[in-house]
Design an enzyme around this catalytic site. Sequence first.
Site, short mmCIF file in Angstrom:
data_model
loop_
_atom_site.label_atom_id
_atom_site.label_comp_id
_atom_site.label_asym_id
_atom_site.label_seq_id
_atom_site.Cartn_x
_atom_site.Cartn_y
_atom_site.Cartn_z
N GLY A 1 0.85 -1.35 -0.04
CA GLY A 1 -0.18 0.19 0.08
C GLY A 1 0.88 1.28 -0.16
O GLY A 1 2.12 1.19 0.07
N ILE B 1 1.28 3.92 2.54
CA ILE B 1 2.24 3.84 3.64
C ILE B 1 3.01 2.59 3.81
O ILE B 1 4.47 2.83 3.97
CB ILE B 1 1.53 4.25 4.95
CG1 ILE B 1 0.48 5.50 4.71
CG2 ILE B 1 2.37 4.56 5.94
CD1 ILE B 1 -0.31 5.64 5.82
N TYR C 1 -15.84 2.67 9.43
CA TYR C 1 -14.30 2.81 9.42
C TYR C 1 -13.64 2.95 10.62
O TYR C 1 -12.82 2.34 11.40
CB TYR C 1 -13.93 3.78 8.16
CG TYR C 1 -12.42 3.94 8.13
CD1 TYR C 1 -11.59 2.76 7.86
CD2 TYR C 1 -11.59 5.15 8.14
CE1 TYR C 1 -10.15 2.88 7.74
CE2 TYR C 1 -10.47 5.15 7.88
CZ TYR C 1 -9.59 4.00 7.90
OH TYR C 1 -8.19 4.11 7.52
#
Length: 335
Positions: free
Chosen positions: A11, A13, A150
């Site tokens: 991903g 990061i 989330y």
Amino acid sequence: MAHCLVTGGAGFIGSHLVERLLQRGDHVRLVDDFSTGTSGNLEGVSGHERLEIRNGSITDPALLESSIQEVDVVFHLAAAVGVKLVAENPVRTIHTNIYPTELLLRLASEERLPFFLASTSEVYGKNPKATWTEEDDLQLGPTSRPRWAYGCSKAIDEFLGLAYHRQRGLPVVVGRFFNVVGPRQVGAYGMVIPRFVDQALDGGPVVVYDDGSQIRCFAHVHEVVNSILGLMDEPGAAGSVFNIGSDQPVSIRQLAERVVAKVGGEIPIEHIAYSEAYGDDFEDIQRRVPEVDKLEQAIGSKPSMTLDEILDDIIAWRRASRSGGDARAESDERV
Ligand code: UDP
């Protein structure tokens, strides 16, 4: 020289973290299902002799059980990312963000492995305070609005992590990321800076949601990776939650103007309603500014790059990648 497990290592990061771990001489085992991560993100390190890539989902318990074998430290970054994706697919958010974290914590606690748990400023919800400290209340919205799935799922991860610390002695560090940006971040999942930069490079319009008075602080991913590694080197950080981000606020309208000025030319800025951008049941967060004193006290530094420096870096990267100067762009376009 440690053996590191990095979930979500392909991903945005995660791939920067993997690069840094390899640079400092560590071995890295990376688990990613390449759903939002891309092989392009790993272009600079693929084939590295100390990197092992496992292509699979963290929702596969057998994969997690085998991947944690002979590991010294866990960086758990894999998650359903981005408000847009999360609003569109709340079931996936809950499956990806809760059960695998619990299993990974349980497996890591058997060996008491140092564990970095990536969380998010979304957990603060719509707390109206001007700045947020780690002990502030979490003020999530109603369950009828998928956005909150989330932050809520990540808050459960935090409770789990801290519980494994208290009851099983797991040295877990929780990092709450605030609007991390930089090269390799794509706009496909709603993130504002890559969207504005691409819109400006296309000649506009740059599309601001609502009146643009929303406030955010943007931190460069390199400095965020420094913070993660600094916290994992600091034994006193175990069992604690840390805000990780910039504390320099900017409004989204100002951000749009800065991007336009830097890209140059006659680029219009337009405003559209939230309902047009996200659908009717979306709630935005008006102001999101962390206090990062706790981070600074723990590791002696905090993200401090200015927005101008950050935008210069992102615009230069995006220009290069769009002109074919950086093959990573091709995989970015795919998502
Ligand atoms: N935003 C915007 N235009 C876009 C994408 C986002 O004006 O194309 C706004 C969005 O409404 C929010 C801010 O920019 O107020 C930051 O959005 P992002 O999704 O990057 O991060 P988050 O909302 O999670 O802080």
